[in-house]
Design a protein around this motif. Structure first.
Motif, mmCIF file in Angstrom:
data_model
loop_
_atom_site.group_PDB
_atom_site.id
_atom_site.type_symbol
_atom_site.label_atom_id
_atom_site.label_comp_id
_atom_site.label_asym_id
_atom_site.label_seq_id
_atom_site.Cartn_x
_atom_site.Cartn_y
_atom_site.Cartn_z
ATOM 1 N N ARG A 5 49.459 40.000 44.694
ATOM 2 C CA ARG A 5 50.793 40.461 45.083
ATOM 3 C C ARG A 5 51.738 39.270 45.054
ATOM 4 O O ARG A 5 51.355 38.153 45.427
ATOM 5 C CB ARG A 5 50.801 41.025 46.507
ATOM 6 N N ASP A 64 37.434 40.722 41.021
ATOM 7 C CA ASP A 64 37.886 40.535 42.407
ATOM 8 C C ASP A 64 38.521 39.171 42.676
ATOM 9 O O ASP A 64 38.658 38.755 43.809
ATOM 10 C CB ASP A 64 36.727 40.768 43.376
ATOM 11 N N TRP A 65 38.897 38.468 41.624
ATOM 12 C CA TRP A 65 39.570 37.184 41.735
ATOM 13 C C TRP A 65 38.716 36.117 42.418
ATOM 14 O O TRP A 65 39.235 35.228 43.071
ATOM 15 C CB TRP A 65 40.939 37.326 42.413
ATOM 16 N N HIS A 122 41.843 41.116 47.704
ATOM 17 C CA HIS A 122 41.519 40.730 46.327
ATOM 18 C C HIS A 122 42.463 41.361 45.315
ATOM 19 O O HIS A 122 42.157 41.429 44.135
ATOM 20 C CB HIS A 122 40.059 41.094 46.033
ATOM 21 N N GLU A 123 43.618 41.782 45.775
ATOM 22 C CA GLU A 123 44.644 42.359 44.903
ATOM 23 C C GLU A 123 45.815 41.388 44.825
ATOM 24 O O GLU A 123 46.381 41.009 45.854
ATOM 25 C CB GLU A 123 45.128 43.688 45.488
ATOM 26 N N GLU A 138 46.605 43.563 36.709
ATOM 27 C CA GLU A 138 45.641 43.422 37.798
ATOM 28 C C GLU A 138 44.697 42.237 37.599
ATOM 29 O O GLU A 138 44.063 41.780 38.525
ATOM 30 C CB GLU A 138 44.845 44.710 38.001
ATOM 31 N N ARG A 139 44.654 41.677 36.376
ATOM 32 C CA ARG A 139 43.779 40.534 36.109
ATOM 33 C C ARG A 139 44.526 39.302 35.618
ATOM 34 O O ARG A 139 43.905 38.327 35.187
ATOM 35 C CB ARG A 139 42.709 40.932 35.098
#
Length: 176
Positions: free
Chosen positions: A65, A122-123, A62-63, A92-93
């Motif tokens: 990249r 967490d997308w 959920h990060e 990050e968002r």
């Protein structure tokens, strides 16, 4: 009888015309083959199956990249889901996506804005740039998360190789 024959010929001509134009419609660029091409992630089938197919084959998370594929869930408005490659991480968002068949049928959009609007950061709910309105879409789209471009079985090897390279350069500098 002649009128009936003309109706049959007209119907056959119409049906033949549909057959002739169907392959052209099948040639419209879809999101999954495009995402596979730009990301190198070798998954096939509808976009809504990519998250499950990636399990055990590619790392998932959920990060955001760069190079990862954001896998959208199937929904009423997207019955077969959607996949899009992260071309830039803004924060990050917020990311920029490169994808096909979103704003325009078969069209490719590069570096369009997407933001995480999920309550847990967490997308799992994402708003994406939508060309016809020139802004982020009006509703969030459900998503599963990110599929990372390296294979799950390759990750420990890549980390180990990076550690060796770092250790070698540290040894050369005498730093430990």
């Amino acid at each position: 009888m002649i009128g009936g024959f003309r109706a049959i010929v007209a119907a056959a001509t119409l049906a033949l015309g549909a057959l002739i134009t169907t392959p052209a419609a099948a040639g419209v660029l879809q999101c999954a083959p495009f995402a596979r091409q730009v990301s190198g992630i070798e998954l096939y089938g509808n976009a809504n199956t990519w998250w499950g197919q990636a399990d055990g084959r590619y790392e998932r998370g959920h990060e955001p990249r760069v190079g990862a594929v954001l896998a959208f869930s199937a929904s009423r408005s997207m019955p077969v889901g959607h996949v899009a490659m992260v071309s830039k991480v803004v924060s990050e968002r917020e990311v920029l996506l490169t994808h096909a068949n979103w704003s325009y049928r078969g069209g490719v959009e590069r570096n369009v804005r997407a933001i995480d609007v999920s309550p847990n950061n967490d997308w799992t709910d994402v708003r994406v740039w939508y060309g016809p309105i020139g802004d982020l879409g009006l509703r969030p789209n459900p998503a599963k998360g990110f599929i990372y471009a390296h294979k799950a079985s390759d990750a420990p090897v890549q980390i180990a190789m990076a550690d060796r390279a770092t250790a070698g350069s540290d040894a050369a500098r005498g730093a430990f």
